[in-house]
Scaffold this active site. Structure first.
Site, short mmCIF file in Angstrom:
data_model
loop_
_atom_site.label_atom_id
_atom_site.label_comp_id
_atom_site.label_asym_id
_atom_site.label_seq_id
_atom_site.Cartn_x
_atom_site.Cartn_y
_atom_site.Cartn_z
N GLU A 1 0.80 -1.23 0.00
CA GLU A 1 0.00 0.00 0.00
C GLU A 1 0.83 1.27 0.00
O GLU A 1 0.44 2.26 -0.61
CB GLU A 1 -0.95 0.01 1.21
CG GLU A 1 -2.06 -1.02 1.08
CD GLU A 1 -2.96 -1.04 2.31
OE1 GLU A 1 -3.37 0.03 2.73
OE2 GLU A 1 -3.24 -2.13 2.81
N ASP B 1 -2.59 -4.64 3.49
CA ASP B 1 -2.80 -4.93 4.90
C ASP B 1 -3.81 -6.06 5.10
O ASP B 1 -4.75 -6.23 4.32
CB ASP B 1 -3.29 -3.69 5.64
CG ASP B 1 -2.22 -2.62 5.72
OD1 ASP B 1 -1.02 -2.96 5.57
OD2 ASP B 1 -2.56 -1.44 5.93
N ASP C 1 -6.53 -6.64 6.76
CA ASP C 1 -7.80 -6.28 7.39
C ASP C 1 -8.80 -6.05 6.27
O ASP C 1 -8.49 -6.22 5.10
CB ASP C 1 -7.66 -5.06 8.30
CG ASP C 1 -7.09 -3.84 7.58
OD1 ASP C 1 -7.05 -3.84 6.33
OD2 ASP C 1 -6.67 -2.89 8.26
N GLU D 1 -10.07 -3.37 5.00
CA GLU D 1 -9.69 -2.32 4.05
C GLU D 1 -8.59 -2.84 3.12
O GLU D 1 -8.62 -2.61 1.91
CB GLU D 1 -9.20 -1.09 4.82
CG GLU D 1 -9.34 0.22 4.08
CD GLU D 1 -10.78 0.66 3.91
OE1 GLU D 1 -11.03 1.42 2.97
OE2 GLU D 1 -11.64 0.24 4.70
N TYR E 1 1.36 -4.84 13.15
CA TYR E 1 0.29 -4.03 12.56
C TYR E 1 -0.49 -3.29 13.64
O TYR E 1 -0.86 -3.87 14.66
CB TYR E 1 -0.65 -4.92 11.74
CG TYR E 1 -1.59 -4.15 10.86
CD1 TYR E 1 -1.11 -3.24 9.93
CD2 TYR E 1 -2.96 -4.35 10.94
CE1 TYR E 1 -1.97 -2.53 9.10
CE2 TYR E 1 -3.83 -3.67 10.11
CZ TYR E 1 -3.32 -2.75 9.20
OH TYR E 1 -4.18 -2.05 8.38
N ARG F 1 -3.46 -1.59 13.49
CA ARG F 1 -4.92 -1.55 13.49
C ARG F 1 -5.42 -2.94 13.86
O ARG F 1 -5.53 -3.82 13.00
CB ARG F 1 -5.47 -1.10 12.13
CG ARG F 1 -5.17 0.36 11.83
CD ARG F 1 -5.85 0.83 10.56
NE ARG F 1 -5.59 2.24 10.34
CZ ARG F 1 -4.53 2.72 9.68
NH1 ARG F 1 -3.65 1.87 9.16
NH2 ARG F 1 -4.36 4.01 9.52
N HIS G 1 -5.63 -10.63 14.15
CA HIS G 1 -4.29 -10.05 14.29
C HIS G 1 -3.77 -10.31 15.70
O HIS G 1 -4.49 -10.64 16.61
CB HIS G 1 -4.33 -8.53 14.09
CG HIS G 1 -4.58 -8.13 12.68
ND1 HIS G 1 -3.84 -8.61 11.63
CD2 HIS G 1 -5.47 -7.27 12.14
CE1 HIS G 1 -4.28 -8.06 10.51
NE2 HIS G 1 -5.27 -7.24 10.80
#
Length: 954
Positions: free
Chosen positions: A18, A104, A106, A108, A334, A336, A381
């Site tokens: 990203e 990532d 997740d 998103e 990570y 988040r 996570h």
């Protein structure tokens, strides 16, 4: 064939992440057969306006970017600023044998990976590469063990995106029409704003109560030492068996909540203290209990934001920006995450450091396991922890500034989470005696001693209440036993007043949202950033203060869209979205119910489609709510009674108060400062504002022109002007404009004189001419007084110089080299200390657009609610950190006029070896043709612009 075996045979593999920073770090961990490139976030999204929607779509689809009549099909477009990057990715993919989507792990990130696949349309094998830390082992393991795209996660993110688009694009225009242009509504931001407003309403309604108690200092008569103090301080607990009232016993109305409690006022408290002066006291009881405190769980997103706010003074947004850099550079996992779980590798690393740094006695026999506390935790996570299988101590990282401080916080919390409990004793001592008037008084003292600090050796959590005692705070009491005699060294009467509920800070608002299960922890930072940027909330120190504008917005939403800002409804929407993510419900029926309502024209019913309806009643959909706007009285929802017939109104140009009817006798009006906290607008203060002179003040007639000179209080401050005769032409070539001048800062509208007004209106003043004959004038401008000679301007140090400066003094100023920047010559308004990132001195300066903080490299303007007097060093560092994170402002490249460019190109094509005359004729023709084309294009753009509604924020 696995990616590993193919790699062994050669070939080229494209890895897409990203961010460029992450790409740079990962590239170093992969071999020469890998090309690592960044998508730079999302490459496509819902259109931001009708102009971005393909021509084949019409009607509501162009406005919403979602086809609500065909199963809410989203219209995705490649972002304009990402088209060049998409071309680059396609070129790299054309030269590659495999594609690894390494965004990532997740929702998103999964959605970004899916969009990349949809846009790039790869014809080579595609692998989903996931990792939660950027270390060499983690990256290489991720390459060896790819998975398939998780379409369920993609669907969950898409449903949220569509829901937020519908909410924002349907409700925001209502705010434009009924409150003010440029406002926005959102599924979580509106609820977060309501929380802040409701807390302020509680503060406004709060009535303080006064209460008194006694504090006694009692001595054992023994010589004290640190382990056995000679005295203790105790508070009065009961009188004749009746408990003495404390702050917790009073309600928000200032009245006692329960009966049979003794409420002491000042007179009674002082009388009791005097009556106890010669009383003999004894220890009535000593109660000792074992004390034990377990370590805190490792950080997840919200707890990291809360602790960084408490301990480092970081806002939620700044915390996430610093954490992002730490993650991308391989220092932490990570950031988040909803999880408090540590991997076996992390547990082993933490336990090894406990033994190494603190000793084996601090290590529990078994590893500690932390269960997840967040409902519907999004992904599996780990918690936020230092990366790798051996944690680097903060000193080993080489980090500095904010990154060092945040890494140290994460490292300490992670290591402490695997340490033993803290243990000790807590003691309560009751001390009693009989007063001279026969009343029995009992005092109480509590103490705590920690005999083994355990995890507290490494880390102690902060508190939202600045007055709260932290876990490692000891209060040692002397060794006393029941029946021991104590001497009263001093007994004092103490007065107290109850306080209104504290305003939210970023930390406490994040905590409140999470506890109410509203929104996702990963989005809280952006939500708080949005309500700050929109002007719904501003900061005073660390407190979040709602603006008067937010009162009007929340008032409208509560009265006409109550369900959309209902806390339980919003939390249940979150539950429904999570059910869709788990495959327990379908997105389309749910969206139909939410948008069209029960039995809507395009809706099916049942299942997850209740959109938060738990009572079975008929519910209208969002579309129905925003259609009936006639019932919304714009003036009513922006009006709030203050008292004594005074009303606060939120107007187009800001808040103001008024009393009476406009254009009628006795009408009063006064503007309100936009940074005034709503609970500070008392009736007394409103009366004071209305009592100040306002409106037009006649100062007298100009003896030369005969025109009346008046003083006015305008939108941009007080000024003086002349009233021209009614027959004075106001338009055309003979139009006459009235002379006008702003008041000096040292002047007041209610004291300015006719003589001063005429002097002000005489500006600009001709000072003289220089040796070359160029005129020098003294003028008062937007940014203060200055001299002007041709195009050369020089600032003056005071407004008085406009009338006193001589030609010689002016020439002396022009003889000096011109200083660049008005603030450069000014001393700083305040010094804040050394910035932890740049390690340079930070000061507050007065700039062109108001005060700002700077370290000499980065400048950050003070926000609404900040002031030179109250700004703290931590707040200054936070503003600079946020400004650095945004990066330098992008400059918009100037495009050459279409007509000239086209003319040059046409001339270049047609002019070869032809004679100059022929070339000139053709160029002229080209210019004419181009001008017509440009005119048509301009007309076309104008038409398109008219059709394109301004896209509301979501």
């Amino acid at each position: 064939m696995s990616p590993t075996s193919e790699t062994a045979q050669g070939g080229r593999r494209l890895v897409i992440v990203e961010s460029p920073a992450k790409a740079k770090t990962i590239k170093g961990y992969l071999g020469p057969g890998y090309v690592v490139e960044a998508s730079v976030g999302h490459i496509r999204d819902l259109p931001s306006g009708a102009a971005e929607v393909p021509e084949k779509y019409t009607g509501e689809v162009r406005r919403l970017g979602v086809d609500v009549d065909h199963d809410f099909q989203p219209i995705y477009v490649v972002n304009a600023d990402k088209k060049a990057q998409v071309r680059k990715l396609k070129e790299l993919l054309a030269e590659s044998d495999e594609l690894f989507l390494a965004t990532d792990e997740d929702r998103e990130g999964e959605a970004i990976a899916w969009h990349l696949q949809e846009v790039l349309k790869p014809k080579v094998p595609v692998h989903r590469m996931v990792f939660h830390e950027i270390t060499k082992d983690a990256i290489q393991q991720a390459v060896r063990n790819p998975r398939e795209l998780n379409k369920r996660m993609v669907d969950a993110q898409e449903t949220r995106r569509i829901l937020d688009r519908l909410y924002g694009y349907e409700v925001s225009p209502v705010l434009w029409k009924k409150v003010m242009r440029g406002l926005s509504a959102g599924r979580v931001q509106s609820v977060a704003t309501r929380l802040v407003v409701e807390r302020e309403r509680e503060r406004i309604a709060f009535r303080s109560a006064e209460y008194w108690d006694l504090t006694g200092t009692f001595s054992t008569g023994r010589a004290g030492d640190p382990s056995d103090p000679s005295s203790l301080v105790a508070r009065l607990a009961t009188v004749d068996g009746k408990r003495v009232a404390q702050g917790r016993d009073f309600g928000a109305d200032g009245q006692l909540k329960t009966a049979n409690i003794l409420h002491l006022d000042e007179e009674k408290a002082r009388a009791l203290a005097a009556s106890l002066a010669d009383t003999r006291f004894t220890v009535r009881s000593v109660e000792s209990k074992p004390y034990r405190r377990s370590p805190y769980a490792p950080f997840r997103t919200t707890t990291l934001q809360q602790e960084a706010s408490r301990k480092l003074g970081f806002g939620a947004k700044a915390t996430m920006q610093v954490a992002q850099k730490l993650y991308e550079n391989g220092f932490i996992t990570y950031m988040r995450t909803d999880s408090t779980v540590l991997s076996d590798t992390a547990v082993a690393a933490a336990r090894a450091q406990v033994t190494q740094l603190y000793g084996a006695e601090y290590l529990p026999e078994q590893p500690r396991v932390y269960a997840g506390k967040v409902k519907n935790a999004q992904e599996a996570h780990e918690a936020i922890r230092p990366s790798g299988d051996r944690f680097r101590t903060p000193a080993e990282t080489g980090l500095t500034g904010d990154q060092f401080r945040l890494y140290e916080l994460i490292w300490k919390r992670t290591v402490a989470s695997q340490m033993k409990d803290a243990t000790g004793n807590s003691v309560t001592v009751k001390i009693g005696g009989t007063a001279a008037d026969g009343r029995d008084a009992e005092f109480s003292a509590s103490g705590k001693t920690i005999t083994f600090h355990g995890f507290m050796k490494a880390y102690v959590e902060g508190a939202d209440d600045p007055n709260a005692e932290l876990d490692d705070r000891e209060r040692r009491l002397p060794q006393v036993a029941e029946g021991d005699a104590l001497a009263a060294e001093e007994i004092t009467a103490d007065g107290h007043a109850t306080k209104p509920p504290a305003r939210y800070t970023e930390a406490s608002l994040v905590k409140e949202l999470e506890e109410r299960e509203i929104g996702r922890p990963s989005t809280y930072a952006s939500i708080i950033g949005t309500i700050l940027d929109r002007g719904y909330v501003f900061k005073k120190g660390t407190a979040l203060v709602p603006s008067f504008l937010s009162f009007a917005v929340v008032n409208l939403l509560e009265k006409h869209f109550g369900r959309l800002v209902d806390y339980d409804f919003t939390a249940k929407m979150e539950d429904d979205l999570d059910r869709i993510a788990r495959g327990e419900a379908q997105a389309v029926p749910w969206l139909k119910r939410f948008y069209f309502g029960e039995g809507g024209s395009a809706g099916t019913q049942g299942g997850a489609a209740d959109a938060g309806n738990g009572d079975g009643d008929h519910l209208g959909g969002l579309k129905e709510l925003v259609t009936d706007l006639g019932a919304i009285d714009a003036r009513e929802i922006s009006s709030f009674p203050v008292g004594n017939g005074i009303t606060l109104r939120v107007g187009k140009y800001g808040p103001y108060i008024e009393r009476g009817e406009k254009d009628q006798e006795g009408y009063q009006k006064a503007d309100i400062s936009s940074d005034l906290a709503p609970d500070e607008l008392t009736v007394e203060y409103a009366e004071e504002l209305l009592a100040k002179p306002s409106g037009d003040f006649e100062l007298g007639k100009d003896p030369v022109s005969g025109n009346m000179i008046v003083a006015k209080d305008g939108r941009y401050g007080p000024y003086v002007t002349e009233i021209l005769p009614e027959d004075t032409p106001k338009t055309g070539k003979n139009a006459v404009k009235p002379r006008t001048a702003s008041l000096f800062k040292s002047m007041s509208i209610d004291t300015v004189t006719l003589e001063e007004a005429l002097k002000l209106m005489s500006l600009p003043r001709v000072v003289g001419t220089d040796p070359e004959g160029v005129e020098i004038t003294a003028q008062n401008g937007r940014y203060g007084p200055y001299l002007k000679k041709g195009t050369d301007s020089r600032s003056l140090t005071s407004e008085d110089q406009l009338f006193t400066i001589t030609l010689e003094e002016a020439l002396a100023i022009y003889a000096q080299p011109k200083q660049r920047g008005r603030a450069a010559a000014k001393p700083p308004l305040k010094e804040l200390g050394t910035d932890p990132v740049s390690e340079k001195p930070v000061v507050v300066k007065d700039g062109r657009f108001g005060p700002y903080v700077t370290d000499g490299e980065t400048n950050a303007t003070l926000r609404t609610g900040d002031s030179v007097e109250t700004i703290t060093p931590e707040r200054g560092y936070e503003l600079l950190a946020e400004k650095r994170a945004k990066g330098p402002a992008k400059k918009t490249a100037k495009k050459a006029p279409a007509k000239k460019t086209a003319a040059k190109k046409t001339a270049a094509k047609k002019t070869t070896s032809t004679a100059k005359k022929t070339a000139a004729k053709k160029t002229t023709a080209a210019k004419t043709t181009t001008a017509k084309t440009a005119t048509k294009a301009a007309a076309k753009k104008t038409t398109a612009a008219k059709k394109t509604a301004t896209a509301p924020s979501e």
